[in-house]
Design an enzyme around this catalytic site. Structure first.
Site, PDB file in Angstrom:
ATOM      1  N   PRO A 106       0.840  -1.210   0.000  1.00 26.20           N
ATOM      2  CG  PRO A 106      -0.633  -1.516   1.769  1.00 26.20           C
ATOM      3  CD  PRO A 106       0.666  -2.003   1.206  1.00 26.20           C
ATOM      4  CD  GLU A 107       4.227   2.808  -2.352  1.00 20.03           C
ATOM      5  OE1 GLU A 107       4.421   3.853  -1.697  1.00 20.03           O
ATOM      6  OE2 GLU A 107       5.095   1.948  -2.519  1.00 20.03           O
TER       7      GLU A 107
END
Ligand SMILES: [Zn+2]
Length: 275
Positions: free
Chosen positions: A2-3
């Protein structure tokens, strides 16, 4: 992994459902994530309500009366909202159960995520040295230009440093550098103000595009199976090694910077000081 756009999407997905809700109980099934989850949480949190939900870098912050729950999704973490009595599966490590029965559940197969608690989150060691948010006015070309003078680190490493700016992960760094026609190994201190103007514009554009695309998955947020699927951007260099450049048709090249694959176009991304 997850960014920032995925974390922002998560925030927008959960916020309307958790704000002003009163916590009924906290269930910790696996206390050892990246750091141990404070074992005081099941005693401390019940009876308190969520006052604000926000994000700082890739940290989600849920403020209650006595402090703030800090959540990081690590490499593989995901938050979902479930209805009453949804039975947990193998990697469902933490539940925050609200008085209306809704459950905010952290699923994290690789257990690199974190759930922490702090009475002053912005002074917390994980947050206090973070650079500006990339989508705010504080993140601009003048700032990067001044911050980078005399720095010999590659510009890609520089923009991926969370003390310089938060949330520019490998995908976004590669794509933004391509868009700004900057070689990833160019020394940060030798990038001109005009080049930083292009780079800042590119970073904001690529992050905004991702968030916008992520927004379309919001309707699936309540899906207990949680196959939200992180959206796939139209990537121009990342993951396209050997494929033709969208601009010049030469094959996309790759090199390793800080042990990360760095895709770039040898022809389009100028390298004035790179031999
Ligand atoms: Zn090219």
């Amino acid at each position: 992994m997850p960014e920032l756009p995925e974390v922002e999407t998560t925030l927008r997905g959960i916020a309307p459902h958790v704000l002003h809700q009163t916590i009924h109980s906290v269930i910790i099934r696996h206390p050892t994530l990246r750091w141990p989850i404070p074992n005081s949480l099941p005693v401390l949190l019940p009876g308190q309500h969520i006052q604000t939900a926000s994000r700082r870098g890739k940290y989600l912050l849920l403020a209650v009366q006595t402090g703030t729950i800090i959540i990081h999704l690590g490499m593989s973490g995901r938050l979902s909202l479930l209805k009453k009595n949804s039975s947990p599966k193998k990697h469902d490590h933490v539940d925050i159960v609200f008085e209306n029965g809704d459950i905010l559940r952290l699923t994290d197969p690789r257990r690199f995520g974190a759930v922490l608690f702090s009475s002053s989150p912005f002074a917390h060691p994980l947050l206090k040295n973070l650079g500006p948010e990339p989508l705010t006015a504080d993140f601009n070309a003048d700032y990067l230009f001044k911050k980078s003078r005399q720095k010999k680190v590659p510009v890609k490493t520089f923009i991926m440093n969370s003390q310089v700016v938060v949330g520019v992960g490998n995908i976004y760094a590669a794509e933004s550098l391509f868009s700004a026609k900057l070689h990833p190994l160019q020394a940060a201190g030798e990038v001109s103000l005009i080049q930083y103007q292009l780079l800042v514009k590119s970073i904001k554009k690529v992050l905004n595009a991702s968030i916008k695309q992520g927004g379309t998955t919001l309707k699936d947020f309540l899906d207990s199976e949680g196959n939200k699927g992180y959206f796939i951007l139209k990537l121009k260099v990342y993951g396209r090694e050997g494929e033709p450049c969208v601009t010049c048709f030469n094959p996309i090249a790759s090199l390793r910077i800080n042990n990360r694959a760095s895709a770039y176009c040898l022809h389009c991304q100028s390298a004035c000081s790179i031999k």
